[in-house]
Design an enzyme around this catalytic site. Structure first.
Site, PDB file in Angstrom:
ATOM      1  N   HIS A  88       0.789  -1.235   0.000  1.00  0.00           N
ATOM      2  CA  HIS A  88       0.000   0.000   0.000  1.00  0.00           C
ATOM      3  C   HIS A  88       0.828   1.297   0.000  1.00  0.00           C
ATOM      4  O   HIS A  88       0.579   2.213  -0.786  1.00  0.00           O
ATOM      5  CB  HIS A  88      -0.891   0.026   1.242  1.00  0.00           C
ATOM      6  CG  HIS A  88      -1.645  -1.232   1.485  1.00  0.00           C
ATOM      7  ND1 HIS A  88      -2.850  -1.507   0.885  1.00  0.00           N
ATOM      8  CD2 HIS A  88      -1.365  -2.320   2.251  1.00  0.00           C
ATOM      9  CE1 HIS A  88      -3.293  -2.690   1.277  1.00  0.00           C
ATOM     10  NE2 HIS A  88      -2.408  -3.210   2.112  1.00  0.00           N
TER      11      HIS A  88
HETATM   12  C1  BDR Z   1      -1.982   0.151   5.907  1.00  0.00           C
HETATM   13  O1  BDR Z   1      -1.936  -0.572   7.139  1.00  0.00           O
HETATM   14  C2  BDR Z   1      -0.639  -0.983   7.416  1.00  0.00           C
HETATM   15  O2  BDR Z   1      -0.617  -2.323   7.847  1.00  0.00           O
HETATM   16  C3  BDR Z   1       0.182  -0.763   6.176  1.00  0.00           C
HETATM   17  O3  BDR Z   1       1.513  -0.391   6.502  1.00  0.00           O
HETATM   18  C4  BDR Z   1      -0.543   0.328   5.451  1.00  0.00           C
HETATM   19  O4  BDR Z   1      -0.069   1.606   5.850  1.00  0.00           O
HETATM   20  C5  BDR Z   1      -2.859  -0.612   4.939  1.00  0.00           C
HETATM   21  O5  BDR Z   1      -4.158  -0.720   5.448  1.00  0.00           O
END
Ligand code: BDR
Ligand code: CA
Length: 300
Positions: A231
């Site tokens: 992400h």
């Molecule tokens: C987000 O949640 C975290 O686990 C990841 O680093 C990202 O920023 C995705 O939902």
């Protein structure tokens, strides 16, 4: 050049975002700030220091908030116990630099106050530090150019059917940021969940014989067995190479109420009808270009 500060909770995809930042041609990194999120603040902070050392990034580093504004900390299991898939020992070294600040909110304020340019913040963890910054130093708002956020979604969630992790962890902070009036870009799950590396790209990464690429391969391999979306690099790329995204002006509200909708981001259609917009929401991503850019950053 865009002067920016990265606030993150490394985190495997946060680490990937730092690789992209390091290799960005249009971004000038001024500082790093950790926040409690994927793992505890002690772990995210140590990961920040070790990653900066691995990538030869020599900017001020500050330790951020140990817990959300109101709620109890909530960690994510997808990143392993240490937050970087159990591979911190691979990048621990006596060369790891000490922190420059025990309070990254104050550190960010000093940088923003003393800069002659407006500063862009890239925030890819819970928005706790950023909300505190805006509350403690409201005068900084006019010196903040924009905030590029990984968080939220305009479709489904990953914590509840409606809520994404970063906003679920600290919904009150997300609400403060979305009501701040500062220009926002939102890279939400609706696109970031699709952003990943193909098997061929993972194989290419595995073939590169240097420590950075080996580390990146190991942590991403572990992580994508839990969560296929890489992400956080999206929020960096939204500034570095905006041409690979489509964005739409929207008015995004954050729900701070009940269980199922805790931290949910949603379009406030009434406000949009009244001509109010608070955010550019990424609605499309060129997945091939994302993969190419990420692989390129991980292998340099
Ligand atoms: C987000 O949640 C975290 O686990 C990841 O680093 C990202 O920023 C995705 O939902
Ligand atoms: Ca993150």
């Amino acid at each position: 050049m865009i002067d920016c500060i990265l606030d993150f909770d490394p985190g495997v995809d946060d680490a990937a975002a730092l690789f992209v930042m390091k290799n960005a041609k249009n971004l000038n990194l001024l500082a790093l700030s950790s926040v409690s999120g994927n793992v505890s603040i002690e772990n995210t902070t140590r990961n920040m220091q070790c990653l900066a050392n691995l990538l030869d990034i020599d900017v001020p580093m500050g330790k951020g908030q140990p817990r959300p504004l109101i709620r109890q900390p909530y960690f994510a299991s997808a990143h392993g116990d240490d937050g970087i898939a159990g591979f911190r020992k691979m990048i621990e070294s006596e060369n790891v630099r000490d922190l420059d600040s025990e309070n990254s909110v104050e550190m960010m304020h000093e940088i923003i106050k003393n800069s002659s340019n407006k500063i862009t913040i890239i925030a890819v963890g819970p928005l706790t530090n950023i909300a505190l910054l805006l509350r403690a130093f409201p005068q900084d708002k006019e010196k903040i150019e924009q905030i590029s956020i990984m968080g939220g979604s305009i479709t489904y969630g990953n914590m509840t059917s409606l809520s994404e992790f970063n906003f679920f962890v600290d919904p009150e902070a997300a609400k403060i940021v979305f009501e701040s009036g500062i220009k926002l870009i939102m890279a939400g799950l609706n696109v970031t969940q699709l952003a990943t590396l193909t098997e061929t790209q993972m194989n290419s990464l595995n073939e590169v014989d240097n420590k950075k690429a080996k580390f990146a391969y190991n942590i991403i391999k572990y992580y994508v067995s839990n969560d296929t979306g890489i992400h956080d690099p999206c929020a960096v790329m939204a500034l570095e190479c905006p041409e690979i995204f489509e964005m739409e002006d929207m008015y995004i509200d954050i729900d701070t109420q009940s269980q199922e909708t805790r931290g949910m981001s949603y379009r406030n259609i009434r406000r949009e009808k009244d001509g109010e917009f608070n955010c550019k929401v990424i609605t499309k991503i060129d997945l091939d270009k994302f993969g190419e850019k990420l692989l390129d950053s991980l292998t340099k």
